[in-house]
Design a protein around this motif. Structure first.
Motif, PDB file in Angstrom:
ATOM      1  N   ILE A  72       3.211 -11.244 -14.933  1.00  0.00           N
ATOM      2  CA  ILE A  72       4.467 -10.778 -15.498  1.00  0.00           C
ATOM      3  C   ILE A  72       4.291  -9.336 -15.960  1.00  0.00           C
ATOM      4  O   ILE A  72       3.414  -9.052 -16.780  1.00  0.00           O
ATOM      5  N   PRO A  73       5.120  -8.416 -15.444  1.00  0.00           N
ATOM      6  CA  PRO A  73       5.027  -7.029 -15.904  1.00  0.00           C
ATOM      7  C   PRO A  73       5.490  -6.928 -17.356  1.00  0.00           C
ATOM      8  O   PRO A  73       6.455  -7.575 -17.752  1.00  0.00           O
ATOM      9  N   ILE A  74       4.796  -6.136 -18.151  1.00  0.00           N
ATOM     10  CA  ILE A  74       5.104  -6.014 -19.581  1.00  0.00           C
ATOM     11  C   ILE A  74       5.920  -4.749 -19.839  1.00  0.00           C
ATOM     12  O   ILE A  74       5.540  -3.659 -19.416  1.00  0.00           O
ATOM     13  N   PHE A  75       7.047  -4.907 -20.535  1.00  0.00           N
ATOM     14  CA  PHE A  75       7.887  -3.775 -20.916  1.00  0.00           C
ATOM     15  C   PHE A  75       7.472  -3.308 -22.305  1.00  0.00           C
ATOM     16  O   PHE A  75       7.507  -4.069 -23.257  1.00  0.00           O
ATOM     17  N   ASN A  76       7.078  -2.031 -22.407  1.00  0.00           N
ATOM     18  CA  ASN A  76       6.632  -1.486 -23.683  1.00  0.00           C
ATOM     19  C   ASN A  76       7.611  -0.468 -24.259  1.00  0.00           C
ATOM     20  O   ASN A  76       7.273   0.261 -25.182  1.00  0.00           O
ATOM     21  N   GLY A  77       8.808  -0.423 -23.703  1.00  0.00           N
ATOM     22  CA  GLY A  77       9.809   0.526 -24.177  1.00  0.00           C
ATOM     23  C   GLY A  77       9.934   1.754 -23.302  1.00  0.00           C
ATOM     24  O   GLY A  77      10.821   2.573 -23.521  1.00  0.00           O
ATOM     25  N   GLU A  78       9.084   1.876 -22.310  1.00  0.00           N
ATOM     26  CA  GLU A  78       9.106   3.018 -21.403  1.00  0.00           C
ATOM     27  C   GLU A  78       9.249   2.543 -19.969  1.00  0.00           C
ATOM     28  O   GLU A  78       8.851   1.436 -19.628  1.00  0.00           O
ATOM     29  N   LYS A  79       9.824   3.397 -19.136  1.00  0.00           N
ATOM     30  CA  LYS A  79       9.995   3.138 -17.698  1.00  0.00           C
ATOM     31  C   LYS A  79      10.741   1.830 -17.443  1.00  0.00           C
ATOM     32  O   LYS A  79      10.339   0.993 -16.619  1.00  0.00           O
ATOM     33  N   TYR A  80      11.851   1.642 -18.122  1.00  0.00           N
ATOM     34  CA  TYR A  80      12.654   0.424 -17.984  1.00  0.00           C
ATOM     35  C   TYR A  80      13.070   0.184 -16.535  1.00  0.00           C
ATOM     36  O   TYR A  80      13.069  -0.957 -16.066  1.00  0.00           O
ATOM     37  N   GLU A  81      13.434   1.254 -15.828  1.00  0.00           N
ATOM     38  CA  GLU A  81      13.914   1.108 -14.450  1.00  0.00           C
ATOM     39  C   GLU A  81      12.878   0.425 -13.568  1.00  0.00           C
ATOM     40  O   GLU A  81      13.213  -0.480 -12.802  1.00  0.00           O
ATOM     41  N   ALA A 118       7.371 -10.974 -21.082  1.00  0.00           N
ATOM     42  CA  ALA A 118       7.365  -9.643 -20.479  1.00  0.00           C
ATOM     43  C   ALA A 118       7.608  -8.532 -21.492  1.00  0.00           C
ATOM     44  O   ALA A 118       7.652  -7.367 -21.128  1.00  0.00           O
ATOM     45  N   MET A 119       7.761  -8.892 -22.764  1.00  0.00           N
ATOM     46  CA  MET A 119       8.034  -7.905 -23.811  1.00  0.00           C
ATOM     47  C   MET A 119       6.784  -7.626 -24.630  1.00  0.00           C
ATOM     48  O   MET A 119       6.138  -8.550 -25.127  1.00  0.00           O
ATOM     49  N   ASP A 120       6.470  -6.362 -24.770  1.00  0.00           N
ATOM     50  CA  ASP A 120       5.429  -5.945 -25.701  1.00  0.00           C
ATOM     51  C   ASP A 120       5.919  -6.256 -27.114  1.00  0.00           C
ATOM     52  O   ASP A 120       7.134  -6.268 -27.373  1.00  0.00           O
ATOM     53  N   ASP A 121       5.004  -6.523 -28.024  1.00  0.00           N
ATOM     54  CA  ASP A 121       5.394  -6.844 -29.403  1.00  0.00           C
ATOM     55  C   ASP A 121       6.273  -5.765 -30.023  1.00  0.00           C
ATOM     56  O   ASP A 121       7.135  -6.059 -30.847  1.00  0.00           O
ATOM     57  N   SER A 122       6.081  -4.533 -29.609  1.00  0.00           N
ATOM     58  CA  SER A 122       6.846  -3.424 -30.193  1.00  0.00           C
ATOM     59  C   SER A 122       8.321  -3.455 -29.810  1.00  0.00           C
ATOM     60  O   SER A 122       9.140  -2.843 -30.491  1.00  0.00           O
ATOM     61  N   VAL A 123       8.695  -4.177 -28.748  1.00  0.00           N
ATOM     62  CA  VAL A 123      10.104  -4.257 -28.338  1.00  0.00           C
ATOM     63  C   VAL A 123      10.645  -5.687 -28.354  1.00  0.00           C
ATOM     64  O   VAL A 123      11.825  -5.906 -28.112  1.00  0.00           O
TER      65      VAL A 123
END
Length: 87
Positions: free
Chosen positions: A11-20, A69-74
């Motif tokens: 699962i790719p992790i979203f860290n608040g950057e490069k949403y696209e 897929a969400m980093d804890d920061s988001v």
């Protein structure tokens, strides 16, 4: 490209950057698991109770993937969502 050695996809992790880029990867993941319609349309409830239970289970699986897929920061942005469409 990373390949999963188990039956669970990576699962790719979203860290608040490069949403696209992340959203493209997640869309492909959901399509590969036959879950994309749930993200777009939400849970479809009908008269067939068995199908309703199956749809709810699939939606929970989809929501789990999104949460993972969400980093804890988001994560707090989606923490209150109860369906994949809400998330």
């Amino acid at each position: 490209m990373a390949i999963s050695t188990s039956s669970q996809p990576l699962i790719p992790i979203f860290n608040g950057e490069k949403y696209e880029f992340w959203s493209i990867k997640m869309k492909t993941l959901f399509k590969s698991q036959d879950l994309w319609d749930l993200v777009v349309n939400g849970v479809q409830i009908g008269e067939d109770e068995g199908r309703n239970n199956d749809n709810k289970k699939k939606d929970s699986k989809t929501l789990f993937f999104i949460q993972q897929a969400m980093d804890d920061s988001v994560f707090s942005r989606i923490s209150m969502a109860e369906t994949s469409k809400e998330a």
